[in-house]
Design an enzyme around this catalytic site. Sequence first.
Site, mmCIF file in Angstrom:
data_model
loop_
_atom_site.group_PDB
_atom_site.id
_atom_site.type_symbol
_atom_site.label_atom_id
_atom_site.label_comp_id
_atom_site.label_asym_id
_atom_site.label_seq_id
_atom_site.Cartn_x
_atom_site.Cartn_y
_atom_site.Cartn_z
ATOM 1 N N ILE A 690 0.864 -1.083 0.081
ATOM 2 C CA ILE A 690 0.260 -0.433 0.135
ATOM 3 C C ILE A 690 0.991 1.598 -0.500
ATOM 4 O O ILE A 690 0.403 2.176 -0.390
ATOM 5 C CB ILE A 690 -1.117 -0.028 1.380
ATOM 6 C CG1 ILE A 690 -0.273 0.001 2.540
ATOM 7 C CG2 ILE A 690 -1.933 -1.060 1.338
ATOM 8 C CD1 ILE A 690 -0.693 -0.164 3.350
ATOM 9 N N GLY A 691 2.056 1.069 0.262
ATOM 10 C CA GLY A 691 2.454 2.378 -0.209
ATOM 11 C C GLY A 691 4.050 2.285 -0.053
ATOM 12 O O GLY A 691 4.983 0.851 0.664
ATOM 13 N N GLY A 693 8.721 4.036 1.445
ATOM 14 C CA GLY A 693 9.254 5.700 1.378
ATOM 15 C C GLY A 693 10.401 5.108 1.337
ATOM 16 O O GLY A 693 11.053 4.152 1.450
ATOM 17 N N SER A 695 12.809 4.409 4.298
ATOM 18 C CA SER A 695 13.243 3.669 4.991
ATOM 19 C C SER A 695 12.120 2.386 4.432
ATOM 20 O O SER A 695 12.282 1.048 5.578
ATOM 21 C CB SER A 695 13.098 4.317 6.722
ATOM 22 O OG SER A 695 10.788 3.937 6.674
ATOM 23 N N GLY A 696 11.221 2.015 4.145
ATOM 24 C CA GLY A 696 10.831 0.873 3.698
ATOM 25 C C GLY A 696 9.986 0.469 2.805
ATOM 26 O O GLY A 696 9.041 1.837 2.443
ATOM 27 N N LYS A 713 5.390 -2.675 8.325
ATOM 28 C CA LYS A 713 6.438 -1.898 7.455
ATOM 29 C C LYS A 713 8.278 -2.377 7.424
ATOM 30 O O LYS A 713 8.226 -2.965 8.208
ATOM 31 C CB LYS A 713 6.640 -0.372 8.119
ATOM 32 C CG LYS A 713 8.175 0.212 7.424
ATOM 33 C CD LYS A 713 8.215 1.492 8.090
ATOM 34 C CE LYS A 713 8.544 2.009 9.610
ATOM 35 N NZ LYS A 713 8.715 3.628 10.048
ATOM 36 N N ASP A 824 10.669 14.270 13.423
ATOM 37 C CA ASP A 824 9.823 14.075 11.547
ATOM 38 C C ASP A 824 8.716 14.553 12.026
ATOM 39 O O ASP A 824 7.664 13.795 10.889
ATOM 40 C CB ASP A 824 10.269 12.853 10.858
ATOM 41 C CG ASP A 824 10.823 12.946 9.201
ATOM 42 O OD1 ASP A 824 10.856 14.184 8.910
ATOM 43 O OD2 ASP A 824 10.412 12.049 8.787
#
Length: 977
Positions: A690-691, A693, A695-696, A713, A824
């Site tokens: 589903i996504g 980024g 970092s994974g 993740k 962040d």
Amino acid sequence: MSKLLQLRPEILLFFLISIPFNVISESIETERTVLLNLKQQLGNLPAIQSWNDSSSPCSWPGINCTDGSVTSVSLHDINITVKIPSSICKLKNLTFLDLAFNFIPGEFPTLLYNCSKLQHLDLSHNYFIGSIPGNIYQLSTLVYLDLSGNNFSGNIPPTIGGLRKLKELHLQHNEFNGTFPAEIGNLSNLELLWMAHNGFVPMKIPDRFTQLKKLKYLGMTETSLIGEIPNDFADLSSLEWFDLSKNNLEGPIPSRFLMLKNLTNLYLRNNELSGQIPRTVEAWNLVEIDLSMNDLTGTIPEEFGMMKKLVFFNLCVNQLTGEIPAGMDQLPVLKTFLVFSNKLSGVLPPELGLHSKLEYFEVWDNQFTGQLPKNLCAGGVLLRVVASSNNLSREIPALLGNCSTLRTVQLQNNQFSGEIPPGLWTTFNLTVLILSNNSFSGQLPSQLARNLSMVKISNNKLVGEILIGIGSWSSLTVFEASNNLFSGKIPEEITYLSRLITLHLDGNQLSGELPSDIASWKSLHTLDLSGNKLSGPIPVAIGSLPDLLKLDLSENQFSGKIPANLGNLKLTSLNLSSNKLSGKIPDEFDNLAYENSFLNNSNLCADTPILNLPDCSSKPRKLISKYLPLILSLAVLIVIVTVLLILFVMIDYRSKKRGGDLATWKLTSFHRLDFTEENIVYRLTKSNLIGSGGSGKVYKIAINESGGFVAVKRIWNNKKLDGKLEKEFIAEVEILGSIRHANIVKLLCCISSENSKLLVYEFMENQSLDRWLHGKKKKSTTIGTNSIYHIVLDWPTRMRIAIGAAQGLCYMHHDCCPPIIHRDVKSSNILLDSEFKARIADFGLAKMLTRQGEPHTMSAVAGTFGYFAPEYAYTTKVNEKFDVYSFGVVLLELVTGREANCGDEHTNLAQWAWRHYTEGRPEVEMFDPEIDGPCHLEEMTVVYKLGLICTSTLPSSRPSMKEVLLFLQRHSKKSDV
């Protein structure tokens, strides 16, 4: 002694007088030593650097003396970060101690029991935790006690009732989650009791509170009160301010309740009270009445019209019926009249404003008939008139058009007619004018008030052309004039309105071509010109508008090709149907999200049949049919080879897994689980992705047949986990595995092997905040497995999200030991569950501080551009104020709808907002036009300004997250967090 008696009288007198001076000198010397020692223990703070051993303590900042002895120490807001030194009670005559607005940690300082003369103690707005000790009664000399704005929890002990000299008790804004005692009623000298904003267990108001005969102020907002208001509260004859808002009280207001002779303020907002307001009212000294946001029924008592000292009158958001009592328009000092959101009817009192200087008049969402009172602005100070959603009729009173102080006029959804008073368009201070859904006639003016930023006049009977004078409406950000009778061309001068965010001219009789030079509309989000007679080509400049999200040009006579650069826009809504357009549609629109965007344009075509448009291909179909057998043969061969390869790979993969690879996975749980590592590992497939980024990758995985999901993740870098990702993995596991908070995403477990790391979280159905705020959704938004059309987050939802995220960060900064800096914070790291409750996520960059208040040194670039605090450019040391800056950017995103990096072409969002603020532009210009703003302008303005404060250049100028949270909670109306 005999020798002493033989001394001369004048020498003896001098000797006797000098004794007290020597004693005072010794006392001052001792107190100087105590205070210098205190200075050292507090860390030599800048605010007390001038304390020295060569001057009298009585001249030092923060120190006051009486008869040469130190009696008062005020170290308010000087950044104390250590516990209170026990030596402070060596000041034997200390009566006043103020340590508010610091960062003092630990539990309640029982060492202060040794300050035997202490009368005034202020420990508010610090980092105190734990419960109030049962032996607090030892501070028996206290007259004033303020513990507000801390993290005290548990019960308030019954022994607090032993502080018999107490006149003021402040316990608001803590984390009390137990009970409060009836023994507070024993404090017979108490004049102020403030316990608001605490999560007590549901409790009734103790009957013993009616013994507080000297009580003037009672504040118990949001304290989980239940039951009815005690009848005997009428015996509190000194009461001036009464606030029981945001509770769960029920039943009628007691029949004797409004007999309080000296009551000057009455607040019962946001409860669940029912029943009628009693008709027996003898409180002739009432100055402020606020019974808003309840479930009150019945009529408004006639006696309210006799309260000659009444200044503030608020009964909004109830179920009241009947008419406004006679005499309310005769009250001589009435300034605020708020009865909106009820079921009131009848005619509004005709002389309202004639006998007093009325400032606020809001009667919207009722059933009033007749005319708007003519004299609302007779006092010359009227600021706000909101009478929308009633059955009011006739013309707007002419005097209202000459009211120079007006800032907001909202009369939509009524039956007003006639022409709009000319002066109303040019009133100097007016910023919002909403007259939609009436029967107004006449034409648009050529001039407009300089500050007017929002004009909504849709669904009326206005006629004529849009005059070239519209170019002078320089502050306009929202102009909605749909469904009127405007005709003629759209003048070129409309392109001068560079601040426009929303422009609706649909449903009129406008004709001719669109102005070609519209590139100045850099802030435009919505353009709706549908249902007119416009012709000519669609201007290419529309495709260069950077913020355009909604474009509707349907039901016109536009011709020619669709500009190719329209495909570069991040449109969430597009409608070009029912025109005369031709040629190929831009490739970006050739998908099902735009299946209704090009209907009834017979000469349009597309490369695919998805949109039911003709095929643009110019190749003869005979050429395709000639080679069709060869194409089919090759296709079959490719499919067979592909299937065989997939089978071979799957067999090899399964055999490796079953041969012991699963045994290499290690599961570490942090909560009770209803799945195993096998449920997770075997479902890390592309179909569940589903996504992804930096970092994974993130997967949505079903863990049971009843529809339960988790988010996984996966940190995996070419089968070898590099050092940076390894550190992020360890950081996230260390932090999320050890903390528990409703507004921080729950880490269920971690699963690791030699080559891969998995973090398993609770699944957030509504994904991240940035997907809802920004234009990443095109036409539709996907929530879980359901696809829905674009939905705009309303303001109450945004406010709840802001408060929820603030609660998570406040917990990290102030309740974790050691504190945690996220580093962040951004809208994509704020996740939303099925009820849009916020969770802080992604702790790969977070760091624990080794000591509270101690900055952390960053060895590498971390965080996200647009959310960086300015100090990041010149130092690698950051503290909690780094997160505060980033959260301030999120607040600005919530209010403006803009992305963090999208202020304008030269600035990010924070810089853009500060520039607009320093230029003195109206705040409404910056607000997200998607929000139904008029109902929430006050809250939006508060949050916008809080975002500015949080993004101050100097870290020391930014508030703490605790202060941010308290500020948001204090200014939210009914946020169910």
